[in-house]
Design a protein around this motif. Structure first.
Motif, PDB file in Angstrom:
ATOM      1  N   TYR A 250       0.394  -1.139  -0.031  1.00  0.00           N
ATOM      2  CA  TYR A 250      -0.037   0.327  -0.032  1.00  0.00           C
ATOM      3  C   TYR A 250       1.134   1.508  -0.060  1.00  0.00           C
ATOM      4  O   TYR A 250       0.558   2.468  -0.399  1.00  0.00           O
ATOM      5  CB  TYR A 250      -1.141  -0.235   1.134  1.00  0.00           C
ATOM      6  CG  TYR A 250      -2.341  -0.782   1.190  1.00  0.00           C
ATOM      7  CD1 TYR A 250      -2.627  -1.254  -0.959  1.00  0.00           C
ATOM      8  CD2 TYR A 250      -2.848  -1.681   1.534  1.00  0.00           C
ATOM      9  CE1 TYR A 250      -3.721  -2.226  -0.164  1.00  0.00           C
ATOM     10  CE2 TYR A 250      -3.880  -2.478   1.752  1.00  0.00           C
ATOM     11  CZ  TYR A 250      -3.813  -2.604   0.572  1.00  0.00           C
ATOM     12  OH  TYR A 250      -5.199  -3.310   0.275  1.00  0.00           O
ATOM     13  N   GLN A 251       1.807   1.011   0.430  1.00  0.00           N
ATOM     14  CA  GLN A 251       2.821   2.450   0.061  1.00  0.00           C
ATOM     15  C   GLN A 251       2.908   2.767  -0.802  1.00  0.00           C
ATOM     16  O   GLN A 251       3.247   4.001  -1.391  1.00  0.00           O
ATOM     17  CB  GLN A 251       3.874   2.601   1.697  1.00  0.00           C
ATOM     18  CG  GLN A 251       5.505   2.127   1.114  1.00  0.00           C
ATOM     19  CD  GLN A 251       5.766   1.913   0.532  1.00  0.00           C
ATOM     20  OE1 GLN A 251       6.033   3.270  -0.074  1.00  0.00           O
ATOM     21  NE2 GLN A 251       6.756   0.929  -0.223  1.00  0.00           N
ATOM     22  N   TRP A 252       3.720   1.869  -1.717  1.00  0.00           N
ATOM     23  CA  TRP A 252       3.752   1.775  -2.606  1.00  0.00           C
ATOM     24  C   TRP A 252       2.463   2.556  -3.738  1.00  0.00           C
ATOM     25  O   TRP A 252       3.168   2.922  -4.503  1.00  0.00           O
ATOM     26  CB  TRP A 252       4.429   0.583  -3.221  1.00  0.00           C
ATOM     27  CG  TRP A 252       6.168   0.455  -2.873  1.00  0.00           C
ATOM     28  CD1 TRP A 252       6.648  -0.433  -2.702  1.00  0.00           C
ATOM     29  CD2 TRP A 252       6.806   1.053  -3.718  1.00  0.00           C
ATOM     30  NE1 TRP A 252       7.880  -0.923  -2.666  1.00  0.00           N
ATOM     31  CE2 TRP A 252       7.835   0.581  -2.442  1.00  0.00           C
ATOM     32  CE3 TRP A 252       7.124   2.777  -4.385  1.00  0.00           C
ATOM     33  CZ2 TRP A 252       9.645   1.509  -2.665  1.00  0.00           C
ATOM     34  CZ3 TRP A 252       8.077   3.015  -4.524  1.00  0.00           C
ATOM     35  CH2 TRP A 252       9.789   2.458  -3.517  1.00  0.00           C
ATOM     36  N   LEU A 253       1.651   1.874  -3.313  1.00  0.00           N
ATOM     37  CA  LEU A 253       0.351   2.398  -3.786  1.00  0.00           C
ATOM     38  C   LEU A 253       0.253   3.670  -3.675  1.00  0.00           C
ATOM     39  O   LEU A 253       0.372   4.769  -4.658  1.00  0.00           O
ATOM     40  CB  LEU A 253      -1.092   1.604  -3.450  1.00  0.00           C
ATOM     41  CG  LEU A 253      -2.412   2.033  -3.973  1.00  0.00           C
ATOM     42  CD1 LEU A 253      -2.531   1.545  -5.827  1.00  0.00           C
ATOM     43  CD2 LEU A 253      -3.386   1.362  -3.559  1.00  0.00           C
ATOM     44  N   GLY A 254       0.533   4.273  -2.382  1.00  0.00           N
ATOM     45  CA  GLY A 254       0.278   5.656  -2.747  1.00  0.00           C
ATOM     46  C   GLY A 254       1.226   6.405  -3.478  1.00  0.00           C
ATOM     47  O   GLY A 254       1.068   7.624  -3.507  1.00  0.00           O
ATOM     48  N   PHE A 255       2.487   5.927  -3.227  1.00  0.00           N
ATOM     49  CA  PHE A 255       3.979   6.786  -4.346  1.00  0.00           C
ATOM     50  C   PHE A 255       3.149   6.803  -5.286  1.00  0.00           C
ATOM     51  O   PHE A 255       3.150   8.046  -6.454  1.00  0.00           O
ATOM     52  CB  PHE A 255       4.944   5.856  -4.139  1.00  0.00           C
ATOM     53  CG  PHE A 255       6.007   6.198  -4.889  1.00  0.00           C
ATOM     54  CD1 PHE A 255       6.853   7.358  -4.640  1.00  0.00           C
ATOM     55  CD2 PHE A 255       6.098   6.264  -6.556  1.00  0.00           C
ATOM     56  CE1 PHE A 255       8.350   8.150  -5.308  1.00  0.00           C
ATOM     57  CE2 PHE A 255       7.538   6.173  -6.843  1.00  0.00           C
ATOM     58  CZ  PHE A 255       8.308   7.425  -6.565  1.00  0.00           C
ATOM     59  N   ASN A 256       2.429   5.798  -5.878  1.00  0.00           N
ATOM     60  CA  ASN A 256       2.081   5.286  -7.507  1.00  0.00           C
ATOM     61  C   ASN A 256       0.668   6.578  -8.175  1.00  0.00           C
ATOM     62  O   ASN A 256       1.236   7.282  -8.946  1.00  0.00           O
ATOM     63  CB  ASN A 256       1.809   3.956  -7.624  1.00  0.00           C
ATOM     64  CG  ASN A 256       3.341   3.013  -8.234  1.00  0.00           C
ATOM     65  OD1 ASN A 256       3.812   3.836  -8.617  1.00  0.00           O
ATOM     66  ND2 ASN A 256       3.459   2.537  -7.743  1.00  0.00           N
ATOM     67  N   ILE A 257      -0.060   7.186  -6.417  1.00  0.00           N
ATOM     68  CA  ILE A 257      -0.852   8.120  -6.840  1.00  0.00           C
ATOM     69  C   ILE A 257      -0.249   8.892  -6.516  1.00  0.00           C
ATOM     70  O   ILE A 257      -0.969   9.905  -7.660  1.00  0.00           O
ATOM     71  CB  ILE A 257      -1.881   7.444  -5.729  1.00  0.00           C
ATOM     72  CG1 ILE A 257      -2.914   6.072  -5.159  1.00  0.00           C
ATOM     73  CG2 ILE A 257      -2.828   9.080  -5.337  1.00  0.00           C
ATOM     74  CD1 ILE A 257      -3.792   6.124  -4.637  1.00  0.00           C
TER      75      ILE A 257
END
Ligand SMILES: NC(=O)c1ccc[n+]([C@@H]2O[C@H](COP(=O)([O-])OP(=O)(O)OC[C@H]3O[C@@H](n4cnc5c(N)ncnc54)[C@H](OP(=O)(O)O)[C@@H]3O)[C@@H](O)[C@H]2O)c1
Length: 291
Positions: A250-257
């Motif tokens: 999820y932290q990589w998802l945040g970076f990608n958002i």
């Protein structure tokens, strides 16, 4: 106790075998093999009990803490073990350090240095705020992982083959450069201010949650790494077995958002599939140990 050590082809590996006292452990045997062979230090050795020729059964791997007597099956005075060389080994600390060092050092190169001139972009490069925040976010992430490697994780005594250092570095270093190239590109188009704030805000919360998950895992073992595998409990571990992987994803998802590049999403998909497989394997292992 007399221990005969044979290779997997059945040939005698140490001439005349080794004589150890009756209370010796597998670790003592490994030390004795090391003394005689020099090259094969304990973590390079895989010792198993012999299996019948043609048998499909998996051989029993000798655990370093157990006494040799436990494996001698009634015949107290002799034991035959099969030796396999696992090749040069490194500690997990060394492996993780080199994996993470690459992305930590390579990403800023794309932000600070005029690398895009070598790719044919000669004009002035305007740096958007999201690119600066992405640099901080990225460096914080990998710095955190290096610090956790040295000061938080309590690794078991397992080691990793040296060849994994090259394989894992290729994975992290290549993906790090691939993402850095696109996020810092002179033609990069930023997302809206709100989307950026939501992405980084969510990502930071997940990074902190990931850190807390690692503290919970650390407390499952004593300082010397002993204690084996336990069922992690509390916080997000009450919902999912490998909450550390969930928060990592999820932290990589945040970076990608916040940054929105194809490269970043490709990494997210690959990392998610790797961590999902590991999580399923860890879940199966815990169910086996704690039926
Ligand atoms: N982006 C990516 O592609 C990616 C991929 C993998 C990991 N990561 C990140 O790196 C972190 C560390 O990765 P990892 O694969 O080493 O995580 P991990 O296997 O969950 O291990 C973290 C530490 O906790 C210990 N541990 C795990 N489960 C335990 C249990 N049930 N009982 C006792 N100790 C336990 C491990 O011991 P052992 O030494 O015995 O394993 C290790 O020292 C992850 O949490 C994640 O944040 C990122």
């Amino acid at each position: 106790m007399k221990v005969n050590i044979v290779s997997r082809s059945g040939r005698e590996f140490i001439k005349g075998g080794l004589e150890l006292n009756d209370s010796a452990t597998v670790a003592d045997l490994q030390e004795a093999i090391h003394k005689r062979t020099k090259k094969f230090y304990p973590s390079r050795q895989r010792l198993t009990l012999p299996v019948q020729p043609g048998s499909k059964e998996r051989p029993v791997v000798l655990h370093y803490k157990k006494s040799l007597k436990e494996y001698s099956d009634g015949n107290q005075n002799t034991l035959t073990v099969v030796f396999k060389d696992l090749g040069p080994q490194v500690s997990y600390r060394t492996l993780f350090f080199f994996e993470y060092l690459g992305p930590l050092l390579l990403y800023p190169v794309f932000y600070y240095f005029p690398v895009y001139q070598f790719f044919g972009y000669k004009g002035e490069r305007v740096i958007h705020p999201v690119q600066t925040y992405a640099l901080y976010y990225w460096c914080f992430h990998y710095f955190k992982r290096i610090m956790e490697t040295f000061f938080v994780h309590r690794f078991s005594h397992a080691t990793s083959p040296l060849s994994n250092v090259f394989r894992n570095c290729a994975y992290y270093w290549t993906f790090g450069s691939y993402i850095a190239y696109y996020v810092n590109h002179p033609l990069y188009t930023p997302v809206s201010d709100l989307q950026m704030k939501i992405g980084f805000g969510f990502g930071i919360v997940c990074q902190l949650a990931n850190f807390y998950c690692h503290i919970i895992l650390k407390n499952l073992r004593s300082a010397d790494g002993s204690g084996g595998y336990q069922i992690p409990r509390g916080f997000l571990f009450n919902i999912v077995t490998c909450a550390n992987y969930t928060t990592e994803i999820y932290q990589w998802l945040g970076f990608n958002i916040a940054t929105q590049t194809v490269a970043g999403y490709v990494f997210l998909v690959v990392a998610t599939s790797i961590m999902t497989n590991w999580a399923l394997a860890k879940h199966r292992r815990l169910r086996k140990v704690f039926p």
